[in-house]
Design a protein around this motif. Sequence first.
Motif, PDB file in Angstrom:
ATOM      1  N   TYR A 109       0.819  -1.214   0.000  1.00 21.08           N
ATOM      2  CA  TYR A 109       0.000   0.000   0.000  1.00 21.08           C
ATOM      3  C   TYR A 109       0.856   1.269   0.000  1.00 21.08           C
ATOM      4  O   TYR A 109       0.346   2.353   0.250  1.00 21.08           O
ATOM      5  CB  TYR A 109      -0.928  -0.002   1.217  1.00 21.08           C
ATOM      6  N   ASP A 110       2.124   1.114  -0.290  1.00 25.10           N
ATOM      7  CA  ASP A 110       3.024   2.276  -0.336  1.00 25.10           C
ATOM      8  C   ASP A 110       2.869   2.983  -1.678  1.00 25.10           C
ATOM      9  O   ASP A 110       3.564   2.688  -2.651  1.00 25.10           O
ATOM     10  CB  ASP A 110       4.466   1.828  -0.127  1.00 25.10           C
ATOM     11  N   ALA A 111       1.916   3.898  -1.721  1.00 23.24           N
ATOM     12  CA  ALA A 111       1.682   4.701  -2.922  1.00 23.24           C
ATOM     13  C   ALA A 111       1.463   6.149  -2.486  1.00 23.24           C
ATOM     14  O   ALA A 111       0.759   6.404  -1.511  1.00 23.24           O
ATOM     15  CB  ALA A 111       0.472   4.172  -3.692  1.00 23.24           C
ATOM     16  N   ASP A 112       2.045   7.073  -3.224  1.00 21.54           N
ATOM     17  CA  ASP A 112       1.939   8.481  -2.849  1.00 21.54           C
ATOM     18  C   ASP A 112       0.485   8.958  -2.844  1.00 21.54           C
ATOM     19  O   ASP A 112       0.080   9.714  -1.961  1.00 21.54           O
ATOM     20  CB  ASP A 112       2.772   9.342  -3.807  1.00 21.54           C
ATOM     21  N   TRP A 113      -0.291   8.515  -3.835  1.00 19.44           N
ATOM     22  CA  TRP A 113      -1.682   8.976  -3.909  1.00 19.44           C
ATOM     23  C   TRP A 113      -2.490   8.482  -2.712  1.00 19.44           C
ATOM     24  O   TRP A 113      -3.364   9.191  -2.209  1.00 19.44           O
ATOM     25  CB  TRP A 113      -2.329   8.521  -5.211  1.00 19.44           C
ATOM     26  N   LEU A 114      -2.196   7.248  -2.227  1.00 21.48           N
ATOM     27  CA  LEU A 114      -2.919   6.713  -1.083  1.00 21.48           C
ATOM     28  C   LEU A 114      -2.523   7.457   0.194  1.00 21.48           C
ATOM     29  O   LEU A 114      -3.392   7.787   1.020  1.00 21.48           O
ATOM     30  CB  LEU A 114      -2.643   5.221  -0.937  1.00 21.48           C
ATOM     31  N   ARG A 115      -1.248   7.723   0.340  1.00 21.74           N
ATOM     32  CA  ARG A 115      -0.802   8.489   1.511  1.00 21.74           C
ATOM     33  C   ARG A 115      -1.460   9.876   1.530  1.00 21.74           C
ATOM     34  O   ARG A 115      -1.907  10.356   2.577  1.00 21.74           O
ATOM     35  CB  ARG A 115       0.723   8.626   1.502  1.00 21.74           C
ATOM     36  N   ALA A 116      -1.538  10.506   0.359  1.00 20.53           N
ATOM     37  CA  ALA A 116      -2.134  11.839   0.280  1.00 20.53           C
ATOM     38  C   ALA A 116      -3.631  11.786   0.582  1.00 20.53           C
ATOM     39  O   ALA A 116      -4.165  12.655   1.284  1.00 20.53           O
ATOM     40  CB  ALA A 116      -1.892  12.431  -1.103  1.00 20.53           C
ATOM     41  N   ALA A 117      -4.313  10.764   0.059  1.00 23.02           N
ATOM     42  CA  ALA A 117      -5.753  10.630   0.296  1.00 23.02           C
ATOM     43  C   ALA A 117      -6.045  10.402   1.775  1.00 23.02           C
ATOM     44  O   ALA A 117      -7.019  10.942   2.316  1.00 23.02           O
ATOM     45  CB  ALA A 117      -6.313   9.495  -0.548  1.00 23.02           C
TER      46      ALA A 117
END
Length: 253
Positions: A172-180
């Motif tokens: 789950y290491d994705a920039d978009w997920l962290r930002a969301a």
Amino acid sequence: MSDLIWLSPAQMRRIAPCFPLSHGIPRVDDRRIISGIIFVIRNGLRWRDAPQEYGPHKTIYNRFIRWSRLGVFNAIFARLSAKGGKPDQLMIDATHLKAHRTAASLLKKGLFPRRIGRTKGGLNSKLHAVCDGQGRPLILLLSEGQMSDYDGAALMLDALPPAKVLLGDKGYDADWLRAALTLRGIIPCIPSKANRTVAIPHDRVLYRQRHRIENMFGKLKDWRRIHTRYDRCAHTFMSAICIAATVIFWIDQ
């Protein structure tokens, strides 16, 4: 048989509000039929092998199929899990569920997709889940086996309840997920992938609690018709998963 499963009157009262109304001829005893459905799913039996104490196996099977199409079992899970209180932390993960040869067909012959895909492990489905800090499932999503973890997370994102932190593995290491998550006021506790140029730090002590969602998957897979998918239709298999999650984690709460 001494090992039969019977829901208590108190448990029936908790799930009864989600039952559809009976029209015309009164329904066969709900407690007997629902207990028979649970017994079959828990032990991985064919419907015809349901013990006689639960009544005719066709009645048990027909009730399961009819209520699955109506979304009754999904509604029971959603109703009870929503009463679990506001979680301080969330955990997200996914697991593969092998499709038996009776269900493993990639050909789509119905109105709805079967949610069976091909991976290097063969034909299977993938169960994505979000649970609370105690390891109790809150959100369940069934997909094809080849769907990535973060694609499943994207589908569940809007349903996430308010929380302080979310624990997830490197998938789950994705920039978009962290930002969301940050926009929702949720702190991501996710280790960085090895190919990141600059690693993003996470709370290693808190991350150790992520084993609880793994334990949750293990308890679900103890039910033999969950561990191995025999159902061709995705809605019936998802209903079986919701039944298992309700009985294991929520029906006694």
